[in-house]
Design a protein around this motif. Structure first.
Motif, PDB file in Angstrom:
ATOM      1  N   UNK A 224      -5.842  64.296 -10.344  1.00 14.48           N
ATOM      2  CA  UNK A 224      -5.843  65.636 -10.928  1.00 14.48           C
ATOM      3  C   UNK A 224      -6.817  65.749 -12.093  1.00 14.48           C
ATOM      4  N   UNK A 225      -6.829  64.730 -12.955  1.00 11.16           N
ATOM      5  CA  UNK A 225      -7.639  64.799 -14.169  1.00 11.16           C
ATOM      6  C   UNK A 225      -9.103  64.460 -13.933  1.00 11.16           C
ATOM      7  N   UNK A 226      -9.370  63.474 -13.058  1.00 14.05           N
ATOM      8  CA  UNK A 226     -10.740  62.971 -12.939  1.00 14.05           C
ATOM      9  C   UNK A 226     -11.307  63.012 -11.520  1.00 14.05           C
ATOM     10  N   UNK A 227     -10.481  63.289 -10.522  1.00 16.73           N
ATOM     11  CA  UNK A 227     -10.985  63.378  -9.155  1.00 16.73           C
ATOM     12  C   UNK A 227     -11.086  62.053  -8.430  1.00 16.73           C
ATOM     13  N   UNK A 228     -10.721  60.939  -9.083  1.00 18.27           N
ATOM     14  CA  UNK A 228     -10.767  59.619  -8.453  1.00 18.27           C
ATOM     15  C   UNK A 228      -9.397  59.266  -7.884  1.00 18.27           C
ATOM     16  N   UNK A 229      -9.386  58.482  -6.830  1.00 21.05           N
ATOM     17  CA  UNK A 229      -8.125  57.992  -6.290  1.00 21.05           C
ATOM     18  C   UNK A 229      -7.653  56.813  -7.142  1.00 21.05           C
ATOM     19  N   UNK A 230      -6.337  56.507  -7.103  1.00 22.41           N
ATOM     20  CA  UNK A 230      -5.848  55.335  -7.836  1.00 22.41           C
ATOM     21  C   UNK A 230      -6.545  54.050  -7.399  1.00 22.41           C
ATOM     22  N   UNK A 231      -6.914  53.973  -6.115  1.00 15.36           N
ATOM     23  CA  UNK A 231      -7.593  52.778  -5.622  1.00 15.36           C
ATOM     24  C   UNK A 231      -8.976  52.639  -6.252  1.00 15.36           C
ATOM     25  N   UNK A 232      -9.710  53.765  -6.364  1.00 20.44           N
ATOM     26  CA  UNK A 232     -11.023  53.720  -6.999  1.00 20.44           C
ATOM     27  C   UNK A 232     -10.903  53.385  -8.485  1.00 20.44           C
ATOM     28  N   UNK A 233      -9.907  53.991  -9.144  1.00 19.99           N
ATOM     29  CA  UNK A 233      -9.726  53.740 -10.569  1.00 19.99           C
ATOM     30  C   UNK A 233      -9.237  52.322 -10.838  1.00 19.99           C
ATOM     31  N   UNK A 234      -8.719  51.639  -9.818  1.00 19.49           N
ATOM     32  CA  UNK A 234      -8.235  50.285  -9.994  1.00 19.49           C
ATOM     33  C   UNK A 234      -9.294  49.215  -9.825  1.00 19.49           C
ATOM     34  N   UNK A 235     -10.517  49.620  -9.490  1.00 17.97           N
ATOM     35  CA  UNK A 235     -11.577  48.629  -9.293  1.00 17.97           C
ATOM     36  C   UNK A 235     -12.016  48.032 -10.631  1.00 17.97           C
ATOM     37  N   UNK A 236     -12.493  46.803 -10.564  1.00 14.04           N
ATOM     38  CA  UNK A 236     -12.945  46.092 -11.761  1.00 14.04           C
ATOM     39  C   UNK A 236     -14.099  46.859 -12.423  1.00 14.04           C
ATOM     40  N   UNK A 237     -14.053  46.970 -13.748  1.00 14.96           N
ATOM     41  CA  UNK A 237     -15.094  47.640 -14.546  1.00 14.96           C
ATOM     42  C   UNK A 237     -15.207  49.137 -14.270  1.00 14.96           C
ATOM     43  N   UNK A 238     -14.172  49.740 -13.661  1.00 16.31           N
ATOM     44  CA  UNK A 238     -14.251  51.167 -13.352  1.00 16.31           C
ATOM     45  C   UNK A 238     -14.481  51.995 -14.618  1.00 16.31           C
ATOM     46  N   UNK A 239     -13.644  51.795 -15.660  1.00 18.25           N
ATOM     47  CA  UNK A 239     -13.751  52.634 -16.840  1.00 18.25           C
ATOM     48  C   UNK A 239     -14.990  52.350 -17.657  1.00 18.25           C
ATOM     49  N   UNK A 240     -15.519  51.156 -17.515  1.00 14.95           N
ATOM     50  CA  UNK A 240     -16.766  50.849 -18.214  1.00 14.95           C
ATOM     51  C   UNK A 240     -17.886  51.758 -17.727  1.00 14.95           C
ATOM     52  N   UNK A 241     -17.830  52.131 -16.442  1.00 19.06           N
ATOM     53  CA  UNK A 241     -18.857  53.025 -15.886  1.00 19.06           C
ATOM     54  C   UNK A 241     -18.516  54.498 -16.101  1.00 19.06           C
ATOM     55  N   UNK A 242     -17.223  54.815 -16.321  1.00 17.29           N
ATOM     56  CA  UNK A 242     -16.818  56.214 -16.472  1.00 17.29           C
ATOM     57  C   UNK A 242     -16.948  56.712 -17.913  1.00 17.29           C
TER      58      UNK A 242
END
Length: 545
Positions: A224-242
């Motif tokens: 809802x907030x960012x358009x990513x699935x939980x699986x995508x958000x669970x990948x290594x270094x995800x937030x570093x790129x976001x």
């Protein structure tokens, strides 16, 4: 006093004179309970929250977790029916008190008058009340809404589940014979917990302890907030790129500091959504350690604060605009007022000694400065009326060339500068007084922002919709990036001279008066250098409208 308006007993009044004993299951769930209370308080916008748990042996509620004013009251006890939490325990129902000071069930004390609205929500295990989450506002104008009550009720369910989990865990370790049953109950409770977490209006996550670690769990709110699935958000270094590049190093440094000190992580930063939009978020998490004291994983909450940041930015802009306005108005008023007072004093003291030519010059300057004051006050009044929508155009057939000639002659006389007028014959139904103000303000802007001797042109052209008025100059021009903002109130160009700063409302009135006629005002670069201010005035039916 009680726990700051919650109706709790005074400090130092434990049951039977004993110190507060640990309540069953709290040791295992304590950290999570503290976070649940903090999250619930954050959702309703107050720092003051607490959680009471039932001591079944003593039949008393014990304040186990406190934030804000409740932080120093851990260990306070109360009986059924006493104060807010005692009432919630007794009825098993949520209770919101609009004004604790006037509530008949309050427990009087030295802090009673600090709280207005207070709220208590029961923690349930089956049908039994096992505790109470309480929240309070010290701002006596605030009140709890039904939506906030629903959100706090969900946090109460989370706390209930956490306590059930803790008790079930203790039962499993002490009663090996019932392991299978306990494990099934734990799985059921986990399912309940996960279901409830998915409904919280924030991103809840757990992340491995390592730089850029993978997330072990992210709830569906991430979609809802960012358009990513939980699986995508669970990948290594995800937030570093976001995370926005300008905020990334600050966030990583705060994370490293919290790893060293063991303090909770709290940061506000910008992050990209899947479609490239930027959102402001507040990230709060704690580093959970294993039994050996080694860091294991981060557990946290991510809240969208974009609207709050936008409101803060608007408030900052309004404050800056207010300061700019006050500075400009004080200068603009003081300059002609000082001249008026000085000339009046001169005429009063030495009128008989002045030559006729000197007296005429002083009177002319007195009138000119009086016009400046009148013009400033008229601009301020017109801007206020336009903002409130109480101005309507009084349209009459108007010879635009003749109007331009009159205003140009007054401007040249007042400024002592040459003005080239190139007005083609065109008659349109407009409010002549408002159009004169448009031309006057455009010419005043040209005089203010160009040195003496700079060519200035006033042109009138027929247009398909009505008439086009242009005021052009051969000055330095206006940078492209600020052209759209020059028509905003209290905005001044980057090269505004100090000797004639202006108030920053002249061009705003130009745009507003043009819109009043159904037209528009805009700025272009003049061919050959300089600025070309343009106003389109559509023809309309005569009369007021």
């Amino acid at each position: 006093m009680n726990a700051e308006g919650s109706g709790e007993p005074r400090r130092g009044a434990p049951v039977n004179g004993e110190a507060a004993r640990p309540v069953d299951g709290v040791a295992a769930a304590g950290g999570l309970l503290e976070r649940i209370v903090a999250w619930a308080a954050d959702v309703v916008g107050t720092p003051h929250g607490y959680l009471c748990l039932l001591d079944a042996d003593e039949q008393a509620m014990v304040l186990r977790v406190g934030t804000g004013a409740y932080g120093g009251l851990v260990g306070v006890r109360l009986h059924k029916g006493e104060g807010l939490s005692g009432r919630v325990w007794e009825t098993g129902q949520p209770l919101a008190v609009p004004d604790y000071r006037r509530w008949e069930g309050r427990v009087d004390g030295d802090l009673t008058g600090r709280f207005g609205a207070v709220l208590g929500v029961p923690l349930l295990s089956g049908c039994d009340v096992t505790g109470v989450i309480g929240l309070g506002y010290t701002d006596h104008g605030s009140a709890f809404t039904p939506g906030q009550l629903e959100q706090v009720h969900r946090f109460a369910e989370l706390a209930s589940v956490a306590l059930d989990n803790a008790r079930l865990y203790q039962a499993a370790t002490h009663e090996l014979a019932e392991r299978a049953r306990a494990e099934e109950q734990l799985r059921t409770a986990e399912t309940r917990f996960r279901t409830l977490v998915e409904q919280i209006p924030a991103v809840v996550y757990s992340e491995e302890f390592e730089v850029g670690g993978a997330r072990m769990y992210v709830n569906r709110r991430i979609e809802t907030l960012f358009g990513y699935t939980p699986e995508e958000a669970g990948e290594k270094n995800f937030w570093k790129s976001a995370v926005h590049p300008d905020d990334l190093q600050r966030v990583l440094a705060e994370e490293a500091r919290c790893e060293r000190t063991g303090e909770p992580f709290r940061a506000e930063f910008r992050a990209y959504t899947r479609d490239g939009r930027l959102k402001w978020v507040r990230d709060e998490c704690v580093l959970v350690h294993d039994e050996a004291g080694r860091p294991s994983y981060w557990q946290g909450l991510l809240v969208d604060i974009t609207d709050t940041k936008q409101v803060e930015e608007r408030l900052r802009n309004l404050d800056e605009m207010k300061n700019t306005f006050l500075d400009a108005v004080s200068h603009e008023l003081r300059t002609p007022l000082t001249a008026v007072i000085g000339i009046a004093h001169t005429l009063q003291r030495a009128e008989a000694e002045l030559a006729e030519v000197d007296r005429a010059d002083l009177l002319a300057r007195l009138v000119a400065n009086g016009h400046k004051l009148d013009r400033l006050l008229s601009d301020l009044l017109d801007l206020d009326r336009l903002s409130r929508g109480i101005v309507t155009p009084k349209r009459r057939p108007t010879d635009m060339a003749a109007l331009a000639g009159r205003v140009a002659a007054e401007w040249s006389l007042l400024n002592g500068r040459e003005l080239e007028v190139d007005a083609e014959p065109v008659t349109v139904c407009v409010d002549a007084g408002k159009v004169e103000r448009i031309v006057e303000n455009l010419l005043a802007n040209a005089a203010r922002h160009t040195p003496a001797g700079t060519p200035v042109w006033l042109r009138v052209r027929p247009a398909a919709e009505g008439a086009l008025v242009l005021v052009e100059d051969a000055g330095t021009g206006v940078p492209a990036e600020v052209r759209a903002s020059v028509f905003e109130p209290f905005r001044r160009g980057p090269a505004a001279p100090d000797h004639a700063p202006g108030v920053g409302i002249g061009l705003s009135l130009v745009a507003r008066f043009a819109e009043l006629h159904g037209g528009r005002a805009w700025l272009e670069e003049r061919g050959g250098g300089g600025s070309s201010f343009r106003v389109l005035l559509p023809d309309g039916p005569p009369g007021d409208r």
